[in-house]
Design an enzyme around this catalytic site. Structure first.
Site, PDB file in Angstrom:
ATOM      1  CE  LYS A 114      -5.254   8.312  -0.037  1.00  0.00           C
ATOM      2  NZ  LYS A 114      -6.224   8.735   0.982  1.00  0.00           N
ATOM      3  CE  LYS A 195      -0.976   1.269   7.827  1.00  0.00           C
ATOM      4  NZ  LYS A 195      -2.046   2.000   7.869  1.00  0.00           N
ATOM      5  CE  LYS A 198     -12.207   1.988   1.736  1.00  0.00           C
ATOM      6  NZ  LYS A 198     -11.356   3.030   1.444  1.00  0.00           N
TER       7      LYS A 198
END
Ligand code: TRP
Length: 331
Positions: A114, A195, A198
């Protein structure tokens, strides 16, 4: 004999989509018959990435509760609560942070990924590094035996187990080492084949209207090599087929796969079958969503009753923890 305990959480970091439904909610519903279940809205976890803008947080929390109920969780059987309303999680998080080696946290794959991937927010924070410590506190504070999660959460569960052992080593056997209950579901692809997420803008939301669902499926990506109606396709390369595997009967799956391979059916025909099946799954959920959305006071009650119950269970563990660490007073 008392039931074994299950605990799981979901972040209110956006509206829930059909990936959350088949990956988490439906599994949670299955477990409610057999286990003593605690399910919570991990709003503090959502802050680890969305700390700068909380304008939509309340709306997302409500969306999670409504979807939990619409998917079939029964507040008579399970405890549904909001993490930030059970302050004991924060206390245990603090205590666990004292004994968690930095190296364990820096090695977590989701952390490194991340940090590299997210560019629109500054993720170099104390809170984000500590994400798995907070998650460990969430789990250990209920002395949960099982934690239903997807494979992406396995590293967090491993850290939880390590932190648990370290705590018990220092202070005696107080905490229970939990096990991951892996949700065996294929990754749910989004409308573009990546995948469903959002951040990619490729989701079919539980709050979408029938028209939106139809529109999204109609414009969904298929086997990119199948350009003309007469071209033969490979269903395995089509995200539409991946959704068939989740939402359609075995017969329909065989039928569309064969039709794709032989160019016997066009992509629109294949999509129509998927749309029909998606609507069948979503219609009862939409009906229940409508029912609960019209009763905001009931939602509030369910969440506050749940948070009280959770607080009771969490307090019991915290008393043991404080005692074990000699933080329980002078006598
Ligand atoms: N990290 C989990 C996720 O993103 C959410 C979560 C927070 C969680 N605390 C938890 C899941 C405790 C299970 C148990 O999906």
């Amino acid at each position: 004999m008392s039931k074994q305990r299950v605990l799981s959480g979901i972040q209110p970091s956006g509206k829930l989509h059909i990936g959350n439904l088949v990956g988490a909610l439906q599994n949670w519903v299955r477990l409610q018959e057999q286990y003593e279940c605690y399910y919570f809205i991990a709003d503090w976890h959502a802050l680890t990435s969305q700390y700068a803008d909380t304008a939509q947080l309340r709306e997302y929390i409500k969306d999670v509760v409504v979807n939990c109920l619409a998917a079939g969780l029964d507040p008579e059987k399970v405890t549904i609560f909001q993490q930030s309303h059970v302050l004991e999680h924060a206390e245990l998080h603090l205590l666990l942070s004292m004994m968690t080696p930095l190296g364990w946290l820096e090695r977590v794959p989701t952390y490194k990924e991340k940090l590299e991937q997210v560019s629109d927010k500054d993720m170099h924070t104390y809170g984000f590094l500590g994400y798995p410590v907070l998650q460990s506190a969430d789990i250990l504070i209920y002395r949960a035996n099982h934690v239903p999660v997807g494979v992406d959460q396995v590293p967090h569960l491993e850290i939880t187990r390590e932190i648990c052992r370290r705590f018990n080593n220092f202070y005696g056997d107080v905490l229970i080492e939990p096990e991951a209950l892996l949700t065996a579901f294929p990754k749910v692809p989004g409308t573009d084949g990546r995948k469903m997420s959002k951040t990619y803008g490729n989701c079919i939301y539980l709050s979408d209207t029938p028209k939106e669902v139809e529109q999204k499926v109609r414009t969904m990506m298929t086997d990119p090599a199948r350009v003309k109606r007469t071209d033969k396709g490979d269903p395995e390369l089509s995200p539409v087929y991946q959704l068939h595997k989740i939402f359609s009967s075995k017969e329909e799956q065989a039928q569309v796969a064969e039709g794709c391979r032989t160019a016997g059916i066009g992509c629109i025909d294949c999509k129509k079958i998927l749309i029909k099946n998606l609507l069948t799954v979503l219609e009862p959920i939409w009906e229940k969503r409508k029912f609960f959305l019209e009763k905001p006071d009931d939602l509030e009650d369910i969440l506050s009753t749940g948070s009280q119950k959770a607080k009771h269970a969490a307090s019991e563990t915290m008393e043991l923890v404080r005692k074990a660490m000699n933080l329980d007073g002078l006598k």
